[in-house]
Design an enzyme around this catalytic site. Structure first.
Site, short mmCIF file in Angstrom:
data_model
loop_
_atom_site.label_atom_id
_atom_site.label_comp_id
_atom_site.label_asym_id
_atom_site.label_seq_id
_atom_site.Cartn_x
_atom_site.Cartn_y
_atom_site.Cartn_z
N SER A 207 0.93 -0.96 0.27
CA SER A 207 -0.22 -0.03 0.08
C SER A 207 1.14 1.39 -0.41
O SER A 207 1.85 1.58 -1.01
CB SER A 207 -0.89 0.37 0.97
N ASP A 311 -8.85 -5.68 -5.81
CA ASP A 311 -8.68 -4.75 -5.07
C ASP A 311 -8.96 -3.30 -5.09
O ASP A 311 -8.92 -2.54 -6.42
CB ASP A 311 -7.18 -4.15 -4.73
N HIS A 342 -7.56 -5.72 -0.85
CA HIS A 342 -6.17 -5.81 -0.61
C HIS A 342 -5.39 -6.45 0.14
O HIS A 342 -5.66 -5.54 1.17
CB HIS A 342 -6.12 -3.79 -0.42
#
Length: 659
Positions: A207, A311, A342
């Site tokens: 991320s 995602d 995610h």
């Protein structure tokens, strides 16, 4: 952005508030874990392949160094230092570095169990999040965890992917290579060198952390040998905006979260974030400065990318444009694409991930000739826990192939074929900001005033889409403002990971497995996971959104005149999906997709000229594959969806506070 709402029994799942942090989703409430001292078996390497072994003492050197970044983001006349926590083997020889630069070490945590850094009473680092130090330090690597500027124990200000974020991490790479200064204190103190480092650095992170790795690689800094970005951003514009529309979040919220509400001296930085990120969705200099894909020509490091095809936080467009830019510049690269949302590969393919990452770092940082560079460069999850490998990702060779929406017997329902529509063909919808793509897609055999839907005939052969597509529309608004959405849908039954459910495709178990050497206050054991699955009758493959007012330029809106047709082309998110024979491919065109974008000031009716509308799809095999699938013939009938097999709504669509 939508707010939470109760699920409709048998149809849709719970939607979380948008304030949940990206990359810091709360773990499920834990029950007492059952330790399993040995991890599951990993794939066996070639018998003669070299491999680093755990030969160093279990008790590493642990220290903090404050690196001078040379930056003065708060304009106080003094350059600021960032805190660098280090775990390294007790050895006289230099070692390579695995580095994770993150803003989340004190505010939000890392990994499925939300681990934070911990320190002893004298401020020395004790607990390192994730398994990297436990596993790799005994094998001759240093683990370096960097508090990004403005976070935890670092000085400076967060600027959400800008020069401060990227520059503070780059300065640490420079220090590890003898080009920057480090100290044993946040202010003053004695100078400390990195003579224990070979200068070979590999950056990793999920991320925001992986985004920083992308950004540092795009500077071309010497010594950065490889990066492993997981669910990472390549363009911050495409995290907060899309072709002129806003997702309803802004960088300031993320900056305030990771600074934990403090640092009043950083107010000017936040003001610049506000000014540079206008709510109208226009591209500005601030966004251009945070477009790492545009700087891919500078990348010297190899790239091992991982991304979830479902995602909905850091969307697949982020992977697609980064990969395309890397391929255009012939950067050595490898990719895993999962069916998850995610999620870190440690939590969806753990044994294989640790083994592959180990061999990747051995090759890239230690120079071991272990053959990993000759293995398939792409691995794609086709069904839950079923992976398909290929020599190179087919998204690089897929051919843009055009399909056209054509009118049907019922207004609002039509076909999708390789033959264009008649010149006078039209479709129309009235923007309903209360609806989203799941409302639009769920009843393809029923007309709806809120969207136009076009489906192919049942495919005669499998059709694989891999890459980034686009849609070109001719749209006539009835009001001065109009937002457009386009959605690709695979209509047909399938069992897939439940990526739209609470765990985004995984379930956390009570058992644990251990990966490396455990120490007091820093164990190497993590709760196991397993795939969650869902039986569905349709899947959304890709989507895109645009503000029609940006038809001429993404950096400047043009006023719309009601009744005037406008032409615009906008992107559809990157995908890699096989549509099986017998399924139908659907294209939905609508207004405000309330699951993602904000509504225009005056939503209204939009007429679509079908002769001037087409969708460009990245088809593996190109036009020949389209012909083989039977899409050169006019479709008949429409797909039906059983109401008990609908995909759940996503639990998290966009997290307002971060990536």
């Amino acid at each position: 952005m939508p707010t939470s709402r109760s699920p409709r029994p048998g149809t849709r799942g719970w939607r979380a508030p948008a304030s949940v942090l990206c990359g810091a989703l709360l773990a499920l409430t834990a029950t007492p874990a059952v330790a399993a001292p040995q991890p599951p078996p990993a794939p066996a390497p070639a018998p003669d392949a070299p491999r680093s072994e755990p030969v160093f003492a279990a008790d590493p050197v642990r220290e903090t160094v404050w690196v001078d970044t040379g930056l003065d983001g708060d304009a106080d006349g003094a350059t600021y230092r960032v805190a660098v926590d280090i775990a390294r083997p007790r050895t006289d020889g230099p070692v390579p570095v695995i580095m994770d630069a993150s803003p989340y070490y004190s505010c939000c945590g890392r990994g499925n169990e939300n681990e934070l850094k911990t320190y002893d009473d004298e401020g020395r680092p004790v607990g390192f999040p994730l398994f990297y130090d436990n596993y790799f330090v005994p094998r001759g690597y240093a683990t370096v965890l960097v508090d990004l500027a403005g976070t935890n124990r670092s000085q400076g200000c967060v600027d959400v992917g800008g020069p401060s974020d990227v520059g503070s991490a780059k300065a640490v790479v420079d220090w590890l290579n003898g080009r920057a200064k480090g100290y044993d204190a946040a202010t003053g103190g004695a100078e400390v060198g990195a003579g224990w480092s070979t200068g070979a650095v590999g950056m990793i992170g999920k991320s925001y952390d992986g985004t920083i790795a992308n950004g540092v690689a795009a500077t071309g800094v010497a010594g950065l040998r490889t990066i492993v970005p997981i669910g990472a951003i390549s363009s911050w514009y495409d995290y907060y905006r899309s072709d002129g529309v806003s997702f309803g979040a802004d960088p300031r919220g993320l900056a305030e979260t990771v600074e934990e509400g403090g640092r009043p001296e950083c107010a000017p930085v936040k003001q610049r974030l506000d000014e540079g990120a206008p709510a109208n969705g226009d591209v500005t200099d601030l966004w251009a400065e945070r477009d790492h894909a545009a700087d891919a020509a500078n990348v010297r490091a190899s790239v091992f990318a991982v991304h979830g095809r479902n995602d909905l936080n850091v969307k697949m467009i982020q992977f697609g444009q980064w990969w395309d830019a890397l391929a255009a510049n012939d950067v050595p690269r490898k990719v895993w694409l999962s069916q998850t949302g995610h999620v870190d590969p440690f939590d969806f393919r753990r044994a294989e991930w640790v083994d592959t990452l180990h061999r990747w770092f051995d090759h890239e940082l230690l120079g071991m000739d272990n053959g990993i560079d000759a293995e398939p460069a792409a691995s794609v999850e086709r069904a839950p826990d079923e992976w398909s490998d290929e020599a190179s990702w087919s998204g690089e060779s897929a051919a843009p192939t055009t399909l056209h929406p054509v009118p049907g017997d019922t207004d609002g329902l039509g076909g999708l074929t390789s033959e264009p529509a008649p010149a006078d063909a039209r479709a129309a919808f009235t923007d309903d900001p209360a609806q989203d793509e799941y409302d639009w897609a769920r009843e393809p055999d029923q007309a709806s005033p809120a969207r136009a839907l076009f489906t192919t005939a049942p495919l005669e052969q499998d059709l694989r889409l891999a890459g980034t597509g686009s849609i070109s529309v001719t749209a006539t608004p009835a009001t001065p403002t109009a937002h457009l959405s386009a959605v690709l849908v695979d209509y047909g039954p399938a069992t897939t990971r439940d990526a739209l459910g609470e765990g985004e495709g995984i379930r956390t178990l009570d058992s644990e497995s251990c990966w490396g050497e455990s120490r007091e206050d820093d164990d190497a054991c993590y709760r196991d996971t397993e795939a969650t699955t869902a039986d569905v009758d349709y899947q959304v493959l890709s989507r895109g959104w645009a503000d029609l007012a940006n038809h001429g330029s993404l950096s400047e809106e043009s006023p719309l005149t009601p009744g005037t047709p406008y032409e615009m082309t906008f992107r559809l998110a990157t995908t890699d999906h096989v549509i099986p024979a017998g399924h139908r491919l659907g294209l939905v065109v609508g207004g405000t997709d309330s699951a993602f974008i904000q509504a225009p000031a005056e939503p209204g009716r939009v007429e679509v000229g079908l002769a001037g509308t087409s969708v460009s799809l990245p088809v593996v095999g190109g036009a020949a594959a389209v012909r083989d699938a039977g899409l050169d013939r006019a479709p008949t009938g429409t797909a039906a969806v059983r109401p008990d097999r609908l995909p759940a709504e996503p639990r998290v669509l966009l997290n307002r506070d971060g990536a």
